[in-house]
Design an enzyme around this catalytic site. Sequence first.
Site, short mmCIF file in Angstrom:
data_model
loop_
_atom_site.label_atom_id
_atom_site.label_comp_id
_atom_site.label_asym_id
_atom_site.label_seq_id
_atom_site.Cartn_x
_atom_site.Cartn_y
_atom_site.Cartn_z
N GLU A 182 10.52 0.90 10.29
CA GLU A 182 11.35 1.86 9.94
C GLU A 182 10.53 3.18 10.24
OE1 GLU A 182 14.48 1.46 8.89
OE2 GLU A 182 14.52 -0.65 8.04
N LYS A 215 0.79 -1.15 0.10
CA LYS A 215 0.09 0.00 -0.14
C LYS A 215 0.96 1.13 -0.01
CE LYS A 215 -2.07 2.67 3.14
NZ LYS A 215 -1.90 4.01 2.17
N CYS A 257 13.55 10.77 6.95
CA CYS A 257 13.78 10.15 8.17
C CYS A 257 14.87 10.14 8.76
CB CYS A 257 13.07 8.50 8.23
SG CYS A 257 14.19 7.78 6.82
N GLU A 297 9.94 15.48 15.37
CA GLU A 297 10.55 15.34 13.93
C GLU A 297 9.51 16.28 13.34
OE1 GLU A 297 9.31 11.98 11.94
OE2 GLU A 297 11.16 11.95 11.06
#
Length: 481
Positions: A259, A185, A293, A390
């Site tokens: 991850e 997906k 990331c 983040e």
Amino acid sequence: MTFDYAPALESRSIVDIKASYGLFVDGEFVDGSGTSFKTINPATEEVLAEVAEATEADVDAAVRAARRAHTRVWSRMPGKERAKYLYRIARIIQERSRELAVLETIDNGKPIKESRDVDIPVVAAHFFYYAGWADKLEYALPGNGHSGTRSLGVAAQVIPWNFPLLMLAWKIAPALACGNTVVLKPAETTPLTALLFAEICQQADLPPGVVNIVTGAGATGQALVGHPDVDKVAFTGSTEVGKAIARAVAGTDKRVTLELGGKAANIVFDDAPLDQAVEGIVDGIFFNQGHVCCAGSRLLVQESIADELLTKLKRRMSTLRVGDPLDKNTDVGAINSAEQLARIRELSDIGEAEGAGRWSPECELPTTGFWFPPTLFTGVTQAHRIARDEVFGPVLSVLTFRTPSEAIEKANNTPYGLSAGVWTDKGSRILHMAGALRAGVVWANTFNKFDPTSPFGGFKESGYGREGGRHGLEAYLKGGE
Ligand code: TAP
């Protein structure tokens, strides 16, 4: 592989974007049984296409197709034959790289020079690399002269929007090399290159059901990872959703790799080659608009050189060109979505309200689309939200340190542990820092270097499991980690 790109409009015309897309199940494009959603160009807000939103029933059909293909075809096929398909896919990606790069840039907002020179070549490299492994993972079955695989079965793979095709390659190439079949997906805001990849699977004559693509939002991802007949879940995305997935599969025998997010420190010592470090800092945080990331979003600079480094950094930031992602001179493209832009704005406003100094070079932003200028915060302390959360945008927080141990303490003072960078002239210091930093990847005198042969993955809340290299195979093999 580089191409000389024609002006933006001409580039736009080399991709054939259909008005609507179905799901890719069992080797064919099929209508979904539910509604659809729109995918837009974040640089212009133009609607690009209507895309099917896969329901639970659609996900079930895809998983069944993947199961059939695994049992009847893919797990029985000798590795050297599976390798031929992967090599074929890799070559078609190279042949269609211009089309893929333009489509990625239009759907995602990233500069064409990045999709052209980084994303797509690395995607092809992943398929070439894992094609080479496919015939090295076999074992001989006693007596009949055939070989078998240690494949797990059906892999459910859910990926984010920041590197749509590259994340697909990180997931699909090792899974297929090991003899697994997949249902993937893509993210809701960037489904188009995954659907073009489905076309490439058809072009490569990949047996039906080996790769299935189900588009949709979080609910589709939830239905996929929760499906009782998947053997393996591979997720890349936010720590929040990663934790929800870990909870959802707890108590089952599904294998999981996660991850997740990051808040990397890019550490510059007083003996570092400063001009080179400035390039690494700029690449570390402004590459892909900071939607990375492993972005070097916290600059830790040794106090004695902080002023000199900041002067050089601001001068370099002033040369960055923000604007049309299809213009090959653009350095910083569009923010991927209105939601992501709102989050970047909110965290930046909090940074200012908490007392950090905000600076951006003068730049004229387009009036339509989602844009945020390259931004620097100075006087940041570890208590500030912009030093802890983040941001996932082009926002750099600058902190200072006096001693190596203070740098290590600050760099490790985060719930994340994905990556870090060290800039110094001393080899011994690089080795010392690499051992002391709690990060899955530590770059020395460089940043954001990716190669299919290198494992990538995190510690702490950045997730578990490794992708890339030999390590990336373990997650898809029985008897692996
Ligand atoms: P998420 O919001 O976590 O979404 C990732 C994917 O999961 C999307 O396809 C999303 O669908 C889907 N999803 C959402 N809710 C779900 C649920 N409950 N169950 C299953 N799937 C679900 O992340 P994002 O905003 O796309 O990406 C940004 C994050 O990814 C950042 O934190 C970044 O650090 C991380 N990231 C990590 C890495 C590595 S290698 N560690 C690489 C790239 C990105 P929708 O598209 O509909 O939301």
